[in-house]
Design an enzyme around this catalytic site. Structure first.
Site, PDB file in Angstrom:
ATOM      1  N   TYR A 151      42.002  41.197  54.062  1.00 38.79           N
ATOM      2  CA  TYR A 151      42.648  40.247  53.329  1.00 38.79           C
ATOM      3  C   TYR A 151      42.700  40.591  51.894  1.00 38.79           C
ATOM      4  CZ  TYR A 151      43.431  35.479  51.368  1.00 38.79           C
ATOM      5  OH  TYR A 151      43.889  34.561  50.365  1.00 38.79           O
ATOM      6  N   ASP A 246      40.524  47.397  47.126  1.00 40.89           N
ATOM      7  CA  ASP A 246      40.511  45.791  46.919  1.00 40.89           C
ATOM      8  C   ASP A 246      38.939  45.468  46.924  1.00 40.89           C
ATOM      9  OD1 ASP A 246      40.300  42.992  46.661  1.00 40.89           O
ATOM     10  OD2 ASP A 246      41.858  42.756  48.242  1.00 40.89           O
ATOM     11  N   LYS A 274      35.633  37.505  42.372  1.00 39.40           N
ATOM     12  CA  LYS A 274      34.472  36.901  42.827  1.00 39.40           C
ATOM     13  C   LYS A 274      33.448  36.810  41.788  1.00 39.40           C
ATOM     14  CE  LYS A 274      36.175  35.949  47.370  1.00 39.40           C
ATOM     15  NZ  LYS A 274      37.057  37.011  48.124  1.00 39.40           N
TER      16      LYS A 274
HETATM   17  C1  LIG Z   1      38.799  36.540  47.833  1.00 39.66           C
HETATM   18  C2  LIG Z   1      39.459  37.859  48.109  1.00 39.66           C
HETATM   19  C3  LIG Z   1      40.915  37.896  47.507  1.00 39.66           C
HETATM   20  C4  LIG Z   1      41.776  36.834  46.938  1.00 39.66           C
HETATM   21  O1  LIG Z   1      40.643  36.119  45.745  1.00 39.66           O
HETATM   22  P1  LIG Z   1      41.135  34.539  45.325  1.00 39.66           P
HETATM   23  O2  LIG Z   1      40.169  34.740  44.163  1.00 39.66           O
HETATM   24  O3  LIG Z   1      40.688  33.882  46.415  1.00 39.66           O
HETATM   25  O4  LIG Z   1      42.422  34.603  44.914  1.00 39.66           O
HETATM   26  C5  LIG Z   1      41.327  39.055  47.579  1.00 39.66           C
HETATM   27  N1  LIG Z   1      40.868  40.008  48.218  1.00 39.66           N
HETATM   28  C6  LIG Z   1      39.770  40.215  48.820  1.00 39.66           C
HETATM   29  C7  LIG Z   1      39.136  41.295  49.298  1.00 39.66           C
HETATM   30  C8  LIG Z   1      38.896  39.004  48.835  1.00 39.66           C
HETATM   31  O5  LIG Z   1      37.862  38.897  49.410  1.00 39.66           O
END
Ligand SMILES: *Cc1c(COP(=O)(O)O)cnc(C)c1O
Length: 437
Positions: A151, A246, A274
């Site tokens: 994701y 990511d 995060k």
């Molecule tokens: C949470 C997450 C996102 C998206 O971040 P948001 O702050 O919710 O937009 C993208 N990539 C990864 C790996 C994530 O865990």
């Protein structure tokens, strides 16, 4: 005969949820919060302190969702609270540079040898979306490759799932994403070398980037083999494509250098989110000076933000990272998590339950399966989620809050005490005996 637990009262939460449904689609501002994959209505949270949260009905829980990862120091952390309170007196936003952005950037860059320059944005989605644009602008290519089970936020190019066949264009996984966008995203399975080789053969000089979660942790915890990550690095380099890690979850969760350091490989662009916001909305992307030189105003790739580098968010991030930088922080987190997992694994083995606990750093994931390794999304049996639902309910009824879906991982924060974890272990043992009775 196993003890069952009476369902906690959710009367106030249920009432608030009914109101919320008048305001928001599905009553929520982010879909998983709606508790569609577990029993009952969502809990409306009133406050948090250390590892504990309290809902509108006054129920108290030990929290392992931790706001989906950011709260590595737990709730209401004193250092963050005091720093933010101090900044509040000075103003919320200026839309002009502040010294705080320099301070947070310095904390990140001086402790991370994998990136040389960074740009702050306001969410993980924004960070990844910008990283993709940067990769396309830098390589002057359009197509990207992502993996089923990773994701990367909700931007158009990434709300795409695998089509049928080994190597095909993706299909949109959300209404409203133009097919033309999905056509630029190729989705393949994790841990499948042949599929990626086929992609590069089929689309020579067209792939701008391959993006992977540092350690995939949004669809279960899909631990990858070192050899496969090495392969990703080599094949992207050989084909003039960028490798994007990511690290919105793994960044600052597995140490300051995240998954890049964990594998000892150098991605071309890294995204964060995060934890770097300490609970405030922050994302970031970073790369070498050369690649970042393509971002406006230095370069031709445009990216901007009214609230980017927001002073309150920067302050929360600085206060968080300063605490994470204290010697032994990550070692202690890992050791605590290892002991927690080992105790539970021993219990599971003793009872011959068909459940595995996968773990890395202070992340853990329960998988109701006999497989001792899961590296791809299609190795997860959707039926197994029924067992998670039962466990989730039994845990809530004992005052333990896990994420409201079996595909979500759990997080242990530095605020979880030995007592919290002992209580949780006992509760999980009880919950598993209910699941498997
Ligand atoms: C949470 C997450 C996102 C998206 O971040 P948001 O702050 O919710 O937009 C993208 N990539 C990864 C790996 C994530 O865990």
């Amino acid at each position: 005969m196993t003890a069952q637990y009476q369902d906690i009262s959710r009367a106030k939460s249920a009432e608030l949820f009914e109101q919320a449904k008048n305001y928001f689609p599905g009553g929520v501002n982010s879909p998983v919060r709606a508790f569609k994959s577990v029993y009952g209505t969502p809990l409306f949270i009133e406050r948090g302190d250390k590892a504990h949260i309290w809902d509108a009905d006054g129920n108290e829980f030990i929290d392992f969702c931790c706001s989906w990862g950011p709260l590595i120091l737990g709730h209401n952390n004193e250092g963050i609270r005091e720093a933010v309170a101090g900044q509040l007196d000075k103003g919320l936003s200026f839309g002009a540079p502040t010294r705080l952005e320099n301070e947070l950037a310095d904390l990140i860059l001086s402790n991370n040898t994998y990136i040389e320059k960074i740009r702050f944005v306001s969410s993980g989605t924004e960070a990844v979306m910008s990283a993709i644009r940067l990769a396309r602008g830098y390589t002057k290519r359009d197509k990207i490759v992502k993996f089923e089970g990773c994701y990367h936020g909700h931007s158009d190019s990434l709300l795409v799932k695998a089509g049928s066949g080994l190597v095909t264009f993706g299909e949109t996984s959300s209404a409203g994403v133009p097919k033309a966008f999905a056509d630029e995203t190729i989705v393949i399975a994790l841990n499948d070398k042949a599929a990626l080789e086929e992609v590069f053969r089929s689309f020579p000089d067209q792939i701008a980037a391959v993006i992977i979660e540092g350690i995939p942790a949004n669809n279960g915890l899909l631990l990858q083999e070192q050899a496969y990550i090495n392969f990703l690095r080599e094949i992207t380099r050989d084909n003039g494509s960028l490798l994007i890690f990511d690290e919105v979850i793994t960044g600052f969760r597995l140490g300051f250098q995240g998954a890049a350091h964990y594998y000892g490989i150098r991605p071309d662009i890294i995204t964060y989110g995060k934890i770097i916001g300490g609970g405030m909305p922050v994302g970031a992307y970073g790369a070498s000076k050369e690649i970042m030189g393509n971002i406006s105003p230095d370069g031709a790739v445009y990216q901007a933000g009214t609230l980017s580098g927001n002073p309150i968010a920067m302050t929360a991030g600085i206060a968080t990272l300063k605490q994470l930088a204290s010697p032994g922080f990550y070692e202690k987190q890992e050791e605590t998590t290892r002991q927690f997992v080992q105790t539970l694994r021993a219990f599971i083995a003793e009872n011959q339950y068909d459940v595995q606990i996968f773990t890395v750093g202070s992340i853990f994931w329960f998988a109701f399966t006999t497989q001792t390794s899961i590296t791809r999304a299609d190795e997860i049996d959707p039926q197994s989620m029924e067992k998670y639902k039962i466990m989730h309910r039994a845990l809530l009824n004992q005052g333990i809050y896990f994420g409201p879906s079996g595909y979500e991982v759990g997080f242990i924060s530095s605020a979880h005490t030995e007592e919290d974890l002992d209580i949780t272990i006992q509760a999980i043992k009880n919950a598993l005996s209910i699941v498997f009775e």
